[in-house]
Scaffold this active site. Structure first.
Site, PDB file in Angstrom:
ATOM      1  N   ASP A   1     -17.386   6.993  -0.571  1.00 15.58           N
ATOM      2  CA  ASP A   1     -16.078   6.876   0.073  1.00 15.58           C
ATOM      3  C   ASP A   1     -15.783   8.237   0.701  1.00 15.58           C
ATOM      4  O   ASP A   1     -16.467   9.225   0.404  1.00 15.58           O
ATOM      5  CB  ASP A   1     -15.029   6.496  -0.998  1.00 15.58           C
ATOM      6  CG  ASP A   1     -13.638   6.291  -0.417  1.00 15.58           C
ATOM      7  OD1 ASP A   1     -13.507   6.150   0.814  1.00 15.58           O
ATOM      8  OD2 ASP A   1     -12.663   6.287  -1.210  1.00 15.58           O
TER       9      ASP A   1
ATOM     10  N   GLN B   1     -10.357  -3.750  -3.346  1.00 19.96           N
ATOM     11  CA  GLN B   1     -11.652  -3.299  -2.822  1.00 19.96           C
ATOM     12  C   GLN B   1     -12.756  -3.498  -3.856  1.00 19.96           C
ATOM     13  O   GLN B   1     -13.828  -4.034  -3.562  1.00 19.96           O
ATOM     14  CB  GLN B   1     -11.544  -1.802  -2.457  1.00 19.96           C
ATOM     15  CG  GLN B   1     -12.836  -1.211  -1.956  1.00 19.96           C
ATOM     16  CD  GLN B   1     -13.196  -1.720  -0.576  1.00 19.96           C
ATOM     17  OE1 GLN B   1     -12.377  -1.677   0.322  1.00 19.96           O
ATOM     18  NE2 GLN B   1     -14.415  -2.201  -0.392  1.00 19.96           N
TER      19      GLN B   1
ATOM     20  N   ARG C   1     -13.727  -8.945   1.380  1.00 18.84           N
ATOM     21  CA  ARG C   1     -12.323  -8.592   1.170  1.00 18.84           C
ATOM     22  C   ARG C   1     -11.452  -9.817   1.426  1.00 18.84           C
ATOM     23  O   ARG C   1     -10.523 -10.102   0.678  1.00 18.84           O
ATOM     24  CB  ARG C   1     -11.898  -7.448   2.122  1.00 18.84           C
ATOM     25  CG  ARG C   1     -12.536  -6.093   1.857  1.00 18.84           C
ATOM     26  CD  ARG C   1     -12.100  -5.497   0.534  1.00 18.84           C
ATOM     27  NE  ARG C   1     -10.676  -5.371   0.395  1.00 18.84           N
ATOM     28  CZ  ARG C   1      -9.919  -4.366   0.868  1.00 18.84           C
ATOM     29  NH1 ARG C   1     -10.495  -3.358   1.488  1.00 18.84           N
ATOM     30  NH2 ARG C   1      -8.610  -4.336   0.689  1.00 18.84           N
TER      31      ARG C   1
ATOM     32  N   ARG D   1       0.884  -1.183   0.000  1.00 15.70           N
ATOM     33  CA  ARG D   1       0.000   0.000   0.000  1.00 15.70           C
ATOM     34  C   ARG D   1       0.913   1.222   0.000  1.00 15.70           C
ATOM     35  O   ARG D   1       1.695   1.413   0.929  1.00 15.70           O
ATOM     36  CB  ARG D   1      -0.906  -0.010   1.224  1.00 15.70           C
ATOM     37  CG  ARG D   1      -1.637   1.300   1.427  1.00 15.70           C
ATOM     38  CD  ARG D   1      -2.704   1.224   2.496  1.00 15.70           C
ATOM     39  NE  ARG D   1      -3.882   0.519   2.027  1.00 15.70           N
ATOM     40  CZ  ARG D   1      -5.089   0.590   2.601  1.00 15.70           C
ATOM     41  NH1 ARG D   1      -5.271   1.342   3.668  1.00 15.70           N
ATOM     42  NH2 ARG D   1      -6.108  -0.087   2.128  1.00 15.70           N
TER      43      ARG D   1
ATOM     44  N   CYS E   1     -16.646   1.605   1.145  1.00 17.44           N
ATOM     45  CA  CYS E   1     -15.447   0.770   1.333  1.00 17.44           C
ATOM     46  C   CYS E   1     -14.947   0.823   2.764  1.00 17.44           C
ATOM     47  O   CYS E   1     -14.225  -0.068   3.188  1.00 17.44           O
ATOM     48  CB  CYS E   1     -14.359   1.199   0.358  1.00 17.44           C
ATOM     49  SG  CYS E   1     -13.948   2.952   0.470  1.00 17.44           S
TER      50      CYS E   1
ATOM     51  N   HIS F   1      -7.628   1.127  -6.159  1.00 20.13           N
ATOM     52  CA  HIS F   1      -7.838   0.201  -5.036  1.00 20.13           C
ATOM     53  C   HIS F   1      -8.520  -1.053  -5.604  1.00 20.13           C
ATOM     54  O   HIS F   1      -9.696  -1.319  -5.316  1.00 20.13           O
ATOM     55  CB  HIS F   1      -8.704   0.881  -3.970  1.00 20.13           C
ATOM     56  CG  HIS F   1      -8.652   0.214  -2.630  1.00 20.13           C
ATOM     57  ND1 HIS F   1      -7.870  -0.904  -2.373  1.00 20.13           N
ATOM     58  CD2 HIS F   1      -9.292   0.507  -1.459  1.00 20.13           C
ATOM     59  CE1 HIS F   1      -8.034  -1.256  -1.111  1.00 20.13           C
ATOM     60  NE2 HIS F   1      -8.884  -0.430  -0.535  1.00 20.13           N
TER      61      HIS F   1
END
Ligand code: CP
Ligand code: NVA
Length: 322
Positions: A220, A131, A288, A101, A260, A128
């Site tokens: 988000d 996700q 996930r 990340r 998310c 992402h």
């Protein structure tokens, strides 16, 4: 074979279906003895905070028989103490998988370029993909991954919105991004998603028009990690781009609410809607884990058809009743 999972771009619709098939098998049968990572290690390097991604990867790697080693960036100094190339080459000497990340998307691309082992993007400023694949799987389970599903992303055209666009390039959807002017998703990804002609893709600047008849309302945070200095400006720009009961009332009566997470209640979403009966955020959270296990298995060369044809499934004890 595709080595890395940095973006959805190199994956064909069939590849994505295959990841979903592996995910389905892993989720529904919970094979206790399926350990494709036995004796292997995965390096997790994170420049930014994480709850879900970090935890779901660690748990998933453990369940697949592997061992993960977590290194936050203050211990490595990616791009300050060490170049991404050196980090990739060094970690490849000790590990079988790298999960990263980072702020800059180019850092993960560089890690993938120079690592001899698979690299998985655990979020960058640009994308992402883990996700969005988990979110797509959540919709698939609910029979809603189709071109008739109006998915309205309300808020910032950020990494999560960009990954929706990458998905729309592969899988038929009706994707509407409702954002303030100046906060549109990546222009190149938007153009590609439209040009692919697979999905109907729109950008709207009026959230109430966008939300009308929505089957999914997704949001988000307004201020992503690394944008903290823009907080005030963004809070002003995004006022009105909130998923609340009044916006939900304009959507389809069975509209699902997705986020998310982490969520900022009172900003991009109200607490009552986030915690209400139409919210499926915990399904997203659960998936996930399963989808990332599917991604890892896929990158290791595992294929659902192979597992099932050889009846290898029967070799694996099933969690239920074991
Ligand atoms: N959704 C998500 O990626 O959460 P984390 O930042 O906690 O990993
Ligand atoms: N857009 C958010 C997503 C967090 C999972 C961020 O980058 O901070």
């Amino acid at each position: 074979m595709i080595k890395d999972f940095v973006s959805l771009s190199p994956f064909s619709p069939d590849d994505i279906q295959e990841i979903f098939a592996l995910t389905h098998w892993l989720k529904e049968t919970r094979p206790l003895n399926y350990k494709p990572l036995a004796g292997k290690t995965a390096a997790l390097i994170f420049e930014k905070p994480s709850l879900r991604t970090h935890m779901s990867f660690e748990v998933g790697i453990l369940q697949l028989g592997g061992q993960s080693i977590f290194l936050s960036d203050d211990r490595i100094g990616l791009a300050s103490r060490e170049s991404a190339r050196d980090v990739a080459e060094v970690l490849s000497q000790y590990n079988d998988l790298i999960i990263a990340r980072t702020y800059s998307h180019e850092t993960v691309e560089k890690l993938a370029q120079f690592a001899s082992v698979p690299v998985i993007n655990a979020l960058t400023d640009r994308l992402h993909p883990c996700q969005i694949l988990a979110d797509a799987y959540t919709l698939l389970e609910k029979g809603l991954l189709s071109r008739d599903t109006r998915i309205v992303f309300v808020g910032d055209g950020n990494n999560v919105a960009n990954s929706w666009l990458e998905l729309a390039e592969k899988i038929p959807l009706h994707l509407v991004v409702a954002c303030p002017r100046g906060y549109e998703p990546d222009a190149n990804l938007l153009r590609r998603a439209k040009m692919a002609g697979i999905s109907k893709v729109e950008v709207q600047h009026d959230p109430t028009i966008a939300a009308r008849g929505a089957n999914v309302l997704y949001t988000d945070v307004w201020v992503s990690m690394g944008q903290e200095e823009e907080k005030l400006k963004r809070q002003q720009a995004f006022a009105g781009f909130q998923i609340n009961q009044s916006l939900l009332n304009t959507a389809d009566p069975e509209c699902l609410v997705m986020h998310c997470l982490p969520a900022h209640r009172g900003e991009e979403i109200t607490a009552d809607v986030l915690e209400g009966p139409q919210s499926v955020v915990l399904d997203e959270v659960e998936n996930r884990l399963h989808v990332q296990k599917g991604i890892i298995a896929y990158l290791l060369g595992e294929r659902a058809e192979h597992i099932l044809t050889l009846d290898r499934a029967s070799q694996y004890a099933i969690a239920e009743g074991v």
